[in-house]
Scaffold this motif. Structure first.
Motif, PDB file in Angstrom:
ATOM      1  N   UNK A 103       0.808  -1.210   0.000  1.00 54.86           N
ATOM      2  CA  UNK A 103       0.000   0.000   0.000  1.00 54.86           C
ATOM      3  C   UNK A 103       0.846   1.267   0.000  1.00 54.86           C
ATOM      4  N   UNK A 104       2.044   1.216   0.596  1.00 59.90           N
ATOM      5  CA  UNK A 104       2.826   2.447   0.721  1.00 59.90           C
ATOM      6  C   UNK A 104       3.363   2.950  -0.621  1.00 59.90           C
ATOM      7  N   UNK A 105       3.350   2.085  -1.647  1.00 59.35           N
ATOM      8  CA  UNK A 105       3.787   2.501  -2.975  1.00 59.35           C
ATOM      9  C   UNK A 105       2.646   2.420  -3.993  1.00 59.35           C
ATOM     10  N   UNK A 106       1.411   2.374  -3.519  1.00 56.80           N
ATOM     11  CA  UNK A 106       0.245   2.180  -4.383  1.00 56.80           C
ATOM     12  C   UNK A 106      -0.628   3.435  -4.375  1.00 56.80           C
ATOM     13  N   UNK A 107      -1.202   3.733  -5.531  1.00 57.49           N
ATOM     14  CA  UNK A 107      -2.070   4.902  -5.691  1.00 57.49           C
ATOM     15  C   UNK A 107      -3.349   4.474  -6.407  1.00 57.49           C
ATOM     16  N   UNK A 108      -4.463   4.504  -5.703  1.00 54.07           N
ATOM     17  CA  UNK A 108      -5.749   4.114  -6.284  1.00 54.07           C
ATOM     18  C   UNK A 108      -6.834   5.088  -5.824  1.00 54.07           C
ATOM     19  N   UNK A 109      -7.993   5.017  -6.454  1.00 52.34           N
ATOM     20  CA  UNK A 109      -9.138   5.854  -6.061  1.00 52.34           C
ATOM     21  C   UNK A 109      -9.685   5.388  -4.708  1.00 52.34           C
ATOM     22  N   UNK A 155       4.016  18.279 -15.410  1.00 47.92           N
ATOM     23  CA  UNK A 155       3.411  17.848 -14.161  1.00 47.92           C
ATOM     24  C   UNK A 155       3.988  16.516 -13.728  1.00 47.92           C
ATOM     25  N   UNK A 156       3.912  16.237 -12.433  1.00 45.72           N
ATOM     26  CA  UNK A 156       4.448  14.976 -11.917  1.00 45.72           C
ATOM     27  C   UNK A 156       3.786  14.634 -10.598  1.00 45.72           C
ATOM     28  N   UNK A 157       3.813  13.358 -10.271  1.00 46.52           N
ATOM     29  CA  UNK A 157       3.364  12.873  -8.965  1.00 46.52           C
ATOM     30  C   UNK A 157       4.404  11.884  -8.456  1.00 46.52           C
ATOM     31  N   UNK A 158       4.750  12.012  -7.163  1.00 45.26           N
ATOM     32  CA  UNK A 158       5.858  11.238  -6.596  1.00 45.26           C
ATOM     33  C   UNK A 158       5.438  10.555  -5.296  1.00 45.26           C
ATOM     34  N   UNK A 159       5.790   9.296  -5.202  1.00 47.79           N
ATOM     35  CA  UNK A 159       5.645   8.566  -3.954  1.00 47.79           C
ATOM     36  C   UNK A 159       6.658   9.116  -2.945  1.00 47.79           C
ATOM     37  N   UNK A 160       6.244   9.388  -1.726  1.00 49.96           N
ATOM     38  CA  UNK A 160       7.169   9.971  -0.753  1.00 49.96           C
ATOM     39  C   UNK A 160       7.740   8.939   0.213  1.00 49.96           C
ATOM     40  N   UNK A 161       7.602   7.656  -0.117  1.00 42.30           N
ATOM     41  CA  UNK A 161       8.176   6.573   0.691  1.00 42.30           C
ATOM     42  C   UNK A 161       9.226   5.842  -0.147  1.00 42.30           C
ATOM     43  N   UNK A 162      10.489   5.808   0.278  1.00 43.83           N
ATOM     44  CA  UNK A 162      11.501   5.079  -0.501  1.00 43.83           C
ATOM     45  C   UNK A 162      11.202   3.587  -0.532  1.00 43.83           C
ATOM     46  N   UNK A 199      -4.512   6.744 -13.852  1.00 38.58           N
ATOM     47  CA  UNK A 199      -5.702   6.255 -13.152  1.00 38.58           C
ATOM     48  C   UNK A 199      -5.312   5.514 -11.878  1.00 38.58           C
ATOM     49  N   UNK A 200      -4.249   4.694 -11.952  1.00 35.95           N
ATOM     50  CA  UNK A 200      -3.811   3.980 -10.750  1.00 35.95           C
ATOM     51  C   UNK A 200      -2.357   3.542 -10.905  1.00 35.95           C
ATOM     52  N   UNK A 201      -1.717   3.373  -9.754  1.00 30.69           N
ATOM     53  CA  UNK A 201      -0.371   2.794  -9.665  1.00 30.69           C
ATOM     54  C   UNK A 201      -0.430   1.715  -8.594  1.00 30.69           C
ATOM     55  N   UNK A 202      -0.094   0.483  -8.979  1.00 31.97           N
ATOM     56  CA  UNK A 202      -0.139  -0.626  -8.017  1.00 31.97           C
ATOM     57  C   UNK A 202       1.237  -1.289  -7.954  1.00 31.97           C
ATOM     58  N   UNK A 203       1.731  -1.432  -6.733  1.00 30.12           N
ATOM     59  CA  UNK A 203       3.067  -1.985  -6.509  1.00 30.12           C
ATOM     60  C   UNK A 203       2.953  -3.338  -5.821  1.00 30.12           C
ATOM     61  N   UNK A 204       3.625  -4.350  -6.382  1.00 30.20           N
ATOM     62  CA  UNK A 204       3.598  -5.704  -5.838  1.00 30.20           C
ATOM     63  C   UNK A 204       5.007  -6.145  -5.459  1.00 30.20           C
ATOM     64  N   UNK A 205       5.140  -6.672  -4.258  1.00 29.80           N
ATOM     65  CA  UNK A 205       6.399  -7.285  -3.848  1.00 29.80           C
ATOM     66  C   UNK A 205       6.422  -8.723  -4.334  1.00 29.80           C
ATOM     67  N   UNK A 206       7.519  -9.107  -4.972  1.00 28.30           N
ATOM     68  CA  UNK A 206       7.661 -10.457  -5.508  1.00 28.30           C
ATOM     69  C   UNK A 206       8.541 -11.271  -4.569  1.00 28.30           C
TER      70      UNK A 206
END
Length: 330
Positions: free
Chosen positions: A33-39, A75-82, A245-252
């Motif tokens: 969730x810390x690297x994910x962006x959804x509605x 324009x840009x959007x940035x995750x603020x968690x490394x 629309x969305x950014x989803x991050x998955x740990x493998x």
């Protein structure tokens, strides 16, 4: 007997359902969730939890618009968690659209780099970055000596010493790339960036088939942990709407890395070609090579007419010289 068979069939179907449900649950377990962006995007006020935006970015209920269909904006959007995950997969649901039919641009980029919120000329982000850039280039006025069409997806790994060459669409510093007609679609378009065991793989879902199609795979790519994810976009003389629309991050999960130390050096790609100097003299031949249809026909006709004129002039000059030569003998 029939009742017994039906009972066994129901048990079998129930077993299959449970297995499928378990697999789906496990996949969702690795969504970070810390690297994910959804509605819905917004938290309290105008903020977006875990993400910061800069430039002309506009947050709406349905999408995050990095640029509108207007000239010369960024324009840009940035995750603020490394990110300290070593093996991961990033899914970005995006939409690029605008009023331009034959001319449009410039495109957007997905980043995994060490410094965020630094605006610049590389699809809205600063040049000489440190990390990974995935470029979705839509600028249709093809630059440089290459044979591909646009839109075009490519990757670049930079240790801070390389410059992205807009005049050549980054051809001389890219790891790999592929053509991808993702613009002005009336359905969802997606890109997946997978990094595991030092292998970078980029796939696309842009044909409304709900399946991934590989764009390229590059081995021996070294990316450190602790960098930031971001998405930026820019327009120039040409423009488009660039929507996320969305950014989803998955740990493998990868057992092979459990006993080894994460890579902490500078980003590197062993299979990247050495940067080549741009040769401006090649521009003419490249442009000529891109002429097709009636334009090519006109060029050929003009060349033939020019050769004929040169031939006639040469013949007249030759006749004059012959006449002058004869006069000297009388």
């Amino acid at each position: 007997m029939a009742a017994y068979v039906n009972s066994n069939m129901k048990l079998f179907l129930l077993f299959i359902y449970c297995v499928c449900s378990a697999e789906e649950f496990n996949a969702q377990d690795y969504l970070r969730r810390e690297h994910t962006l959804t509605k819905p995007y917004q938290g309290s006020g105008m903020s977006v939890p875990l993400w910061d935006f800069v430039g002309n970015t506009l947050v709406t209920n349905s999408h995050i618009r990095l640029t509108s269909d207007h000239q010369s904006i960024r324009g840009a959007i940035w995750n603020n968690v490394p990110c300290y995950v070593r093996n991961w997969e990033l899914h970005v649901n995006f939409k690029v659209h605008g009023s331009g039919k034959t001319l449009f641009g410039d495109g957007f980029a997905i980043w995994y780099i060490n410094q965020r919120m630094k605006m610049g000329d590389v699809f809205g982000n600063a040049d000489k970055f440190v990390g990974l850039g995935i470029f979705l280039d839509t600028y249709s006025n093809h630059n440089g000596p290459h044979n591909h069409q646009h839109p075009y997806v490519s990757a670049m790994v930079n240790n801070g010493s390389l410059t992205y060459d807009h005049d050549d669409d980054g051809t001389h510093t890219q790891l790999a790339g592929c053509e991808a007609q993702f613009r002005n679609k009336n359905y969802d378009t997606h890109i997946a960036i997978r990094y595991t065991q030092n292998e970078l793989k980029v796939s696309l879902d842009i044909d409304n088939k709900n399946e991934w199609k590989e764009c390229f795979t590059v081995k021996d790519v070294l990316l450190p942990v602790g960098y930031y994810f971001g998405v930026s976009a820019a327009t120039g003389d040409l423009a488009d709407n660039h929507d996320i629309i969305s950014v989803k991050f998955y740990e493998l999960d990868n057992d092979a890395d459990k006993d080894s130390q994460p890579y902490t050096g500078l980003p590197a790609a062993k299979n990247m070609e050495s940067p080549r100097d741009r040769v401006d003299e090649n521009k003419g031949s490249y442009i000529a090579g891109n002429l097709t249809g009636w334009k090519l026909f006109i060029v050929i006709i003009l060349i033939i007419i020019g050769l004929c004129v040169c031939g006639v002039v040469g013949f007249v000059v030759f006749q004059k010289r012959q006449e002058n030569s004869r006069k000297r003998f009388y």
